[in-house]
Scaffold this motif. Structure first.
Motif, PDB file in Angstrom:
ATOM      1  N   ARG A   1      24.423  23.359 -27.383  1.00  0.00           N
ATOM      2  CA  ARG A   1      25.332  23.472 -26.242  1.00  0.00           C
ATOM      3  C   ARG A   1      26.191  22.222 -26.078  1.00  0.00           C
ATOM      4  O   ARG A   1      27.351  22.292 -25.688  1.00  0.00           O
ATOM      5  CB  ARG A   1      24.511  23.734 -24.980  1.00  0.00           C
ATOM      6  CG  ARG A   1      25.331  23.857 -23.715  1.00  0.00           C
ATOM      7  CD  ARG A   1      24.492  24.350 -22.583  1.00  0.00           C
ATOM      8  NE  ARG A   1      25.253  24.422 -21.328  1.00  0.00           N
ATOM      9  CZ  ARG A   1      24.825  24.998 -20.224  1.00  0.00           C
ATOM     10  NH1 ARG A   1      23.639  25.571 -20.219  1.00  0.00           N
ATOM     11  NH2 ARG A   1      25.561  25.013 -19.130  1.00  0.00           N
ATOM     12  N   GLU A   2      25.597  21.025 -26.410  1.00  0.00           N
ATOM     13  CA  GLU A   2      26.353  19.787 -26.242  1.00  0.00           C
ATOM     14  C   GLU A   2      27.481  19.644 -27.259  1.00  0.00           C
ATOM     15  O   GLU A   2      28.369  18.802 -27.111  1.00  0.00           O
ATOM     16  CB  GLU A   2      25.402  18.582 -26.349  1.00  0.00           C
ATOM     17  CG  GLU A   2      24.772  18.402 -27.722  1.00  0.00           C
ATOM     18  CD  GLU A   2      23.532  19.262 -27.925  1.00  0.00           C
ATOM     19  OE1 GLU A   2      22.881  19.106 -28.971  1.00  0.00           O
ATOM     20  OE2 GLU A   2      23.231  20.075 -27.034  1.00  0.00           O
ATOM     21  N   ASP A   3      27.472  20.486 -28.315  1.00  0.00           N
ATOM     22  CA  ASP A   3      28.524  20.421 -29.338  1.00  0.00           C
ATOM     23  C   ASP A   3      29.654  21.398 -29.074  1.00  0.00           C
ATOM     24  O   ASP A   3      30.566  21.534 -29.893  1.00  0.00           O
ATOM     25  CB  ASP A   3      27.920  20.719 -30.718  1.00  0.00           C
ATOM     26  CG  ASP A   3      26.859  19.693 -31.114  1.00  0.00           C
ATOM     27  OD1 ASP A   3      27.077  18.502 -30.803  1.00  0.00           O
ATOM     28  OD2 ASP A   3      25.837  20.072 -31.698  1.00  0.00           O
ATOM     29  N   LEU A   4      29.613  22.091 -27.922  1.00  0.00           N
ATOM     30  CA  LEU A   4      30.607  23.121 -27.634  1.00  0.00           C
ATOM     31  C   LEU A   4      31.324  22.839 -26.318  1.00  0.00           C
ATOM     32  O   LEU A   4      30.727  22.320 -25.380  1.00  0.00           O
ATOM     33  CB  LEU A   4      29.936  24.506 -27.549  1.00  0.00           C
ATOM     34  CG  LEU A   4      29.161  24.974 -28.786  1.00  0.00           C
ATOM     35  CD1 LEU A   4      28.457  26.294 -28.465  1.00  0.00           C
ATOM     36  CD2 LEU A   4      30.094  25.145 -29.978  1.00  0.00           C
ATOM     37  N   ASP A   5      32.608  23.176 -26.277  1.00  0.00           N
ATOM     38  CA  ASP A   5      33.360  23.219 -25.025  1.00  0.00           C
ATOM     39  C   ASP A   5      33.277  24.645 -24.494  1.00  0.00           C
ATOM     40  O   ASP A   5      33.732  25.583 -25.157  1.00  0.00           O
ATOM     41  CB  ASP A   5      34.832  22.843 -25.251  1.00  0.00           C
ATOM     42  CG  ASP A   5      35.024  21.339 -25.281  1.00  0.00           C
ATOM     43  OD1 ASP A   5      34.292  20.639 -24.555  1.00  0.00           O
ATOM     44  OD2 ASP A   5      35.884  20.863 -26.043  1.00  0.00           O
ATOM     45  N   ILE A   6      32.711  24.823 -23.304  1.00  0.00           N
ATOM     46  CA  ILE A   6      32.461  26.153 -22.758  1.00  0.00           C
ATOM     47  C   ILE A   6      33.296  26.334 -21.501  1.00  0.00           C
ATOM     48  O   ILE A   6      33.191  25.559 -20.551  1.00  0.00           O
ATOM     49  CB  ILE A   6      30.970  26.356 -22.429  1.00  0.00           C
ATOM     50  CG1 ILE A   6      30.125  26.119 -23.693  1.00  0.00           C
ATOM     51  CG2 ILE A   6      30.728  27.755 -21.873  1.00  0.00           C
ATOM     52  CD1 ILE A   6      28.630  26.132 -23.435  1.00  0.00           C
ATOM     53  N   GLU A   7      34.130  27.371 -21.488  1.00  0.00           N
ATOM     54  CA  GLU A   7      34.966  27.696 -20.333  1.00  0.00           C
ATOM     55  C   GLU A   7      34.481  29.008 -19.728  1.00  0.00           C
ATOM     56  O   GLU A   7      34.465  30.040 -20.390  1.00  0.00           O
ATOM     57  CB  GLU A   7      36.432  27.824 -20.749  1.00  0.00           C
ATOM     58  CG  GLU A   7      37.357  28.144 -19.592  1.00  0.00           C
ATOM     59  CD  GLU A   7      38.802  28.308 -20.030  1.00  0.00           C
ATOM     60  OE1 GLU A   7      39.658  28.549 -19.157  1.00  0.00           O
ATOM     61  OE2 GLU A   7      39.075  28.218 -21.251  1.00  0.00           O
ATOM     62  N   VAL A   8      34.060  28.969 -18.473  1.00  0.00           N
ATOM     63  CA  VAL A   8      33.573  30.170 -17.783  1.00  0.00           C
ATOM     64  C   VAL A   8      34.775  30.927 -17.221  1.00  0.00           C
ATOM     65  O   VAL A   8      35.476  30.448 -16.349  1.00  0.00           O
ATOM     66  CB  VAL A   8      32.597  29.818 -16.653  1.00  0.00           C
ATOM     67  CG1 VAL A   8      32.171  31.091 -15.920  1.00  0.00           C
ATOM     68  CG2 VAL A   8      31.378  29.100 -17.204  1.00  0.00           C
ATOM     69  N   LEU A   9      35.042  32.121 -17.736  1.00  0.00           N
ATOM     70  CA  LEU A   9      36.156  32.941 -17.275  1.00  0.00           C
ATOM     71  C   LEU A   9      35.733  33.926 -16.193  1.00  0.00           C
ATOM     72  O   LEU A   9      36.533  34.309 -15.355  1.00  0.00           O
ATOM     73  CB  LEU A   9      36.789  33.691 -18.450  1.00  0.00           C
ATOM     74  CG  LEU A   9      37.341  32.796 -19.573  1.00  0.00           C
ATOM     75  CD1 LEU A   9      37.891  33.639 -20.698  1.00  0.00           C
ATOM     76  CD2 LEU A   9      38.412  31.872 -19.036  1.00  0.00           C
TER      77      LEU A   9
END
Length: 304
Positions: free
Chosen positions: A27-35
């Motif tokens: 998870r720390e290696d990803l940019d996560i955008e909650v739509l």
């Protein structure tokens, strides 16, 4: 994966786990955008899945080895030989890795307000035009409304079209009078409930209008005539008049009907969805000032 990849699931935790598993990354290696956080819908209708967009974090530049300081070789004044001095060690600072940040869904405004003093529509903030609902979304709205009317015991024909940034839902059939209700109150309540049910299909910036048997047009005509009649009474005797219990669209009809008349003013007062509109002579409908006059006397209120 510059544009990111979309993932859908039951809830946010499940869909993030799915993205990490499929991309083979932590998870720390990803940019996560909650739509969208998802919802269970109303009456089990129009359920909405959680929706995220994931990008791999850009790899930072490889740390460069610290350049060695040149050796300083001073000359011994007695022997004339050069002395070798070892360079002092250069300390390097290791940059801490920042945790992944999950962006929150943007909060958008839900309604357009009218100017309470003048009745003129407030100019909205310039935004990118909203994409119209898909044909599938419009069909889903039609099906949801039809099922809701069936559950109410008022089976009717429903037509749904998108025009002027508004989803227009028209009901026709033998139960139009019951669906409209006294002064349109049942129709207003049904419109409010439908708006909540189809929130997953229709963005907040797109309006939804519900009508049955042409009631909205008739109601607007009646309100315009009543507003003009009350305006003439106000100009004749100077007494403030009121039209009670109007929804936002009905209040706008009254304000628009009187905006060209320089002899009267109109404004909305009250709390909640339904408010009354005051029609008064200029200078008589102002709100009382919060400042106190000299000697402890408050300002007087006139016209209401």
């Amino acid at each position: 994966m510059a544009k990111g990849k979309d993932f859908y699931g039951k809830d946010i935790a499940e869909v993030i786990e799915q993205a990490c598993r499929e991309l083979g990354a932590g998870r720390e290696d990803l940019d996560i955008e909650v739509l969208d956080t998802g919802s269970s819908g109303i009456f089990g209708l129009c359920k909405k899945k959680a929706h995220i967009r994931v990008r791999r974090k850009a790899a930072g530049p490889e740390p460069q080895p610290a350049a060695e300081s040149p050796r300083i070789e001073p000359v011994d004044p007695e022997t004339g030989e050069a002395e070798t001095v070892e360079p002092a060690p250069v300390e390097t600072r290791t940059e801490r890795r920042r945790p992944a940040r999950v962006s929150e869904p943007a909060v958008e405004p839900t309604d357009r307000a009218d100017d309470e003093a003048t009745g003129e529509a407030v100019a909205p903030v310039e935004e990118e035009p909203e994409e119209p609902p898909s044909a599938e979304a419009l069909e889903q709205i039609r099906a949801d409304l039809g099922q809701l009317l069936e559950l109410m015991g008022f089976p009717s024909e429903v037509r749904v079209v998108f025009e002027d940034n508004t989803v227009h839902c028209t009901i026709t059939g033998a139960h139009e009078e019951q669906i409209v209700g006294p002064e349109g109150r049942t129709l207003d309540s049904l419109q409010y409930l439908l708006r909540k049910m189809v929130a997953a299909c229709v963005p907040d910036r797109i309006m939804l209008a519900l009508d049955a048997g042409g009631f909205r047009e008739r109601r607007a005509g009646e309100l315009r005539e009543r507003a003009l009649e009350l305006a003439e009474q106000v100009k004749a005797d100077g007494k403030t008049q009121a039209i009670p219990a109007l929804n936002p669209s009905e209040r706008r009809v009254v304000h628009m009907a009187l905006q060209e008349d320089k002899g009267v003013r109109s404004r909305s007062v009250g709390e909640g969805l339904f408010k009354k509109v005051l029609i008064y002579k200029p200078g008589k409908g102002r709100r009382p000032s919060s400042r106190k006059r000299r000697g402890g006397q408050g300002g007087r209120t006139s016209g209401d």
